[in-house]
Design a protein around this motif. Structure first.
Motif, PDB file in Angstrom:
ATOM      1  N   THR A  30      34.467  33.803  43.337  1.00  0.00           N
ATOM      2  CA  THR A  30      34.928  32.643  44.434  1.00  0.00           C
ATOM      3  C   THR A  30      35.987  33.025  45.364  1.00  0.00           C
ATOM      4  O   THR A  30      37.069  33.220  45.182  1.00  0.00           O
ATOM      5  CB  THR A  30      34.124  31.046  44.630  1.00  0.00           C
ATOM      6  OG1 THR A  30      35.749  31.034  43.256  1.00  0.00           O
ATOM      7  CG2 THR A  30      32.937  30.934  43.324  1.00  0.00           C
ATOM      8  N   GLN A  31      36.055  32.135  46.516  1.00  0.00           N
ATOM      9  CA  GLN A  31      37.150  32.335  46.995  1.00  0.00           C
ATOM     10  C   GLN A  31      38.630  31.388  46.615  1.00  0.00           C
ATOM     11  O   GLN A  31      37.826  30.418  46.418  1.00  0.00           O
ATOM     12  CB  GLN A  31      36.931  32.294  48.678  1.00  0.00           C
ATOM     13  CG  GLN A  31      36.749  33.517  49.159  1.00  0.00           C
ATOM     14  CD  GLN A  31      37.755  34.651  49.468  1.00  0.00           C
ATOM     15  OE1 GLN A  31      38.504  34.949  48.877  1.00  0.00           O
ATOM     16  NE2 GLN A  31      36.183  35.888  49.427  1.00  0.00           N
ATOM     17  N   PRO A  32      39.725  31.542  46.715  1.00  0.00           N
ATOM     18  CA  PRO A  32      39.946  32.306  47.166  1.00  0.00           C
ATOM     19  C   PRO A  32      40.087  33.860  46.115  1.00  0.00           C
ATOM     20  O   PRO A  32      39.863  33.560  44.809  1.00  0.00           O
ATOM     21  CB  PRO A  32      41.927  32.317  47.196  1.00  0.00           C
ATOM     22  CG  PRO A  32      42.083  31.098  46.222  1.00  0.00           C
ATOM     23  CD  PRO A  32      40.443  30.160  46.597  1.00  0.00           C
ATOM     24  N   ASN A  33      40.446  34.677  46.673  1.00  0.00           N
ATOM     25  CA  ASN A  33      40.185  35.901  46.077  1.00  0.00           C
ATOM     26  C   ASN A  33      39.066  36.424  45.294  1.00  0.00           C
ATOM     27  O   ASN A  33      39.501  37.331  43.943  1.00  0.00           O
ATOM     28  CB  ASN A  33      41.431  36.174  45.044  1.00  0.00           C
ATOM     29  CG  ASN A  33      43.063  36.261  44.829  1.00  0.00           C
ATOM     30  OD1 ASN A  33      43.559  36.720  46.010  1.00  0.00           O
ATOM     31  ND2 ASN A  33      43.851  34.938  45.094  1.00  0.00           N
ATOM     32  N   ILE A 133      45.547  40.594  41.218  1.00  0.00           N
ATOM     33  CA  ILE A 133      45.985  39.456  41.839  1.00  0.00           C
ATOM     34  C   ILE A 133      47.784  39.224  41.639  1.00  0.00           C
ATOM     35  O   ILE A 133      48.307  39.212  41.119  1.00  0.00           O
ATOM     36  CB  ILE A 133      45.696  37.819  41.615  1.00  0.00           C
ATOM     37  CG1 ILE A 133      43.594  37.606  41.543  1.00  0.00           C
ATOM     38  CG2 ILE A 133      45.986  36.541  42.511  1.00  0.00           C
ATOM     39  CD1 ILE A 133      43.321  36.513  41.284  1.00  0.00           C
ATOM     40  N   ASP A 134      48.415  38.419  42.425  1.00  0.00           N
ATOM     41  CA  ASP A 134      49.743  39.452  42.484  1.00  0.00           C
ATOM     42  C   ASP A 134      50.336  38.430  41.834  1.00  0.00           C
ATOM     43  O   ASP A 134      50.043  37.179  41.324  1.00  0.00           O
ATOM     44  CB  ASP A 134      50.006  38.428  44.378  1.00  0.00           C
ATOM     45  CG  ASP A 134      49.940  38.946  45.702  1.00  0.00           C
ATOM     46  OD1 ASP A 134      49.738  40.287  45.475  1.00  0.00           O
ATOM     47  OD2 ASP A 134      49.973  38.572  46.202  1.00  0.00           O
ATOM     48  N   GLN A 135      51.234  39.054  41.166  1.00  0.00           N
ATOM     49  CA  GLN A 135      52.067  38.628  40.248  1.00  0.00           C
ATOM     50  C   GLN A 135      51.248  38.982  38.885  1.00  0.00           C
ATOM     51  O   GLN A 135      51.699  37.863  37.447  1.00  0.00           O
ATOM     52  CB  GLN A 135      52.682  37.075  39.867  1.00  0.00           C
ATOM     53  CG  GLN A 135      53.448  36.952  41.514  1.00  0.00           C
ATOM     54  CD  GLN A 135      54.240  35.499  41.413  1.00  0.00           C
ATOM     55  OE1 GLN A 135      54.442  35.096  40.401  1.00  0.00           O
ATOM     56  NE2 GLN A 135      53.969  35.242  42.776  1.00  0.00           N
ATOM     57  N   VAL A 136      49.946  38.778  38.846  1.00  0.00           N
ATOM     58  CA  VAL A 136      49.727  38.621  37.021  1.00  0.00           C
ATOM     59  C   VAL A 136      50.321  39.713  35.706  1.00  0.00           C
ATOM     60  O   VAL A 136      50.160  39.178  34.939  1.00  0.00           O
ATOM     61  CB  VAL A 136      48.156  39.417  37.035  1.00  0.00           C
ATOM     62  CG1 VAL A 136      46.848  39.413  36.134  1.00  0.00           C
ATOM     63  CG2 VAL A 136      47.013  38.593  38.068  1.00  0.00           C
ATOM     64  N   ALA A 137      50.574  40.923  36.683  1.00  0.00           N
ATOM     65  CA  ALA A 137      51.390  41.892  35.218  1.00  0.00           C
ATOM     66  C   ALA A 137      52.274  41.362  35.281  1.00  0.00           C
ATOM     67  O   ALA A 137      52.581  41.430  33.686  1.00  0.00           O
ATOM     68  CB  ALA A 137      51.570  42.948  36.061  1.00  0.00           C
ATOM     69  N   GLU A 138      52.890  40.612  36.614  1.00  0.00           N
ATOM     70  CA  GLU A 138      54.782  40.428  35.422  1.00  0.00           C
ATOM     71  C   GLU A 138      53.758  39.208  34.266  1.00  0.00           C
ATOM     72  O   GLU A 138      55.062  38.813  34.095  1.00  0.00           O
ATOM     73  CB  GLU A 138      55.121  39.919  37.390  1.00  0.00           C
ATOM     74  CG  GLU A 138      55.261  40.626  37.418  1.00  0.00           C
ATOM     75  CD  GLU A 138      54.162  41.113  38.761  1.00  0.00           C
ATOM     76  OE1 GLU A 138      53.217  41.202  39.005  1.00  0.00           O
ATOM     77  OE2 GLU A 138      55.156  41.872  39.654  1.00  0.00           O
ATOM     78  N   VAL A 139      52.748  38.042  34.966  1.00  0.00           N
ATOM     79  CA  VAL A 139      53.323  36.853  33.881  1.00  0.00           C
ATOM     80  C   VAL A 139      52.721  37.295  32.692  1.00  0.00           C
ATOM     81  O   VAL A 139      52.676  37.145  31.599  1.00  0.00           O
ATOM     82  CB  VAL A 139      52.101  36.297  34.814  1.00  0.00           C
ATOM     83  CG1 VAL A 139      51.798  35.116  33.997  1.00  0.00           C
ATOM     84  CG2 VAL A 139      52.784  35.344  35.658  1.00  0.00           C
ATOM     85  N   ALA A 140      51.819  38.467  32.729  1.00  0.00           N
ATOM     86  CA  ALA A 140      50.985  39.161  31.391  1.00  0.00           C
ATOM     87  C   ALA A 140      51.894  39.416  30.637  1.00  0.00           C
ATOM     88  O   ALA A 140      52.603  39.618  29.744  1.00  0.00           O
ATOM     89  CB  ALA A 140      49.930  40.384  31.505  1.00  0.00           C
ATOM     90  N   ARG A 141      53.237  40.473  31.165  1.00  0.00           N
ATOM     91  CA  ARG A 141      54.424  40.861  30.479  1.00  0.00           C
ATOM     92  C   ARG A 141      54.868  40.391  29.978  1.00  0.00           C
ATOM     93  O   ARG A 141      55.588  39.735  28.613  1.00  0.00           O
ATOM     94  CB  ARG A 141      55.203  42.040  31.549  1.00  0.00           C
ATOM     95  CG  ARG A 141      54.666  43.153  30.924  1.00  0.00           C
ATOM     96  CD  ARG A 141      55.513  43.863  32.360  1.00  0.00           C
ATOM     97  NE  ARG A 141      55.624  43.955  33.330  1.00  0.00           N
ATOM     98  CZ  ARG A 141      54.594  44.653  34.318  1.00  0.00           C
ATOM     99  NH1 ARG A 141      53.730  44.970  34.473  1.00  0.00           N
ATOM    100  NH2 ARG A 141      54.989  43.993  36.313  1.00  0.00           N
TER     101      ARG A 141
END
Length: 151
Positions: A30-33, A133-141
């Motif tokens: 669903t929205q958003p994204n 979604i924005d910042q997913v990779a940064e938060v995962a790291r």
């Protein structure tokens, strides 16, 4: 006396589940994204903590149970009206609290707001061809670094 409706930020929580050097991502239904990949999560309900909301939403969206370990970071999300240049008026705002969680049980199966659920290695997360979604990779790291304290 009636007060006018005031637009306010919405508090949400996301579960960053760490298991065997991987994190669990869902493809949003669903929205958003809608169609994009991110961490399981959703609204914090009245009377629950963000940690409680993160593990509740995780279970509702994937069937996975996890133990919340600690708060990782907060993420500000602004949804703007379309102007083409990203300067439109803010019509919705979310404050998402990212919660580091340790996997306990369950098979990741998409449910509720998820189209798909997948465990993915943090290394090279951006290289799997998924729209993140924005910042997913940064938060995962960040989760990768912080989870070392809990092993």
């Amino acid at each position: 006396m009636t007060t006018p409706d005031v637009l306010r930020p919405v508090l949400g929580a996301i579960a960053v589940v760490w298991h065997q050097d991987q994190v669990l991502l869902i493809q949003r239904k669903t929205q958003p994204n809608a169609g994009w990949w991110g961490f399981p999560g959703g609204h914090v309900e009245l009377g629950e903590t963000a940690m409680q909301a993160a593990v509740r939403e995780l279970f509702e969206e994937t069937g996975v149970r996890a133990q919340p370990l600690e708060y990782l970071t907060n993420i500000d999300v602004f949804l703007r009206s379309e102007t083409g240049d990203g300067t439109g008026a803010v019509h919705k705002q979310y404050l998402l609290t990212a919660v580091l969680c340790r996997y306990e049980s369950g098979t990741a199966t998409p449910a509720d707001d998820a189209l798909q659920a997948r465990w993915l290695p943090v290394a090279g997360l951006e290289d799997h061809g998924l729209e993140l979604i924005d910042q997913v990779a940064e938060v995962a790291r960040l989760a990768h670094i912080v989870q070392e304290r809990h092993t």
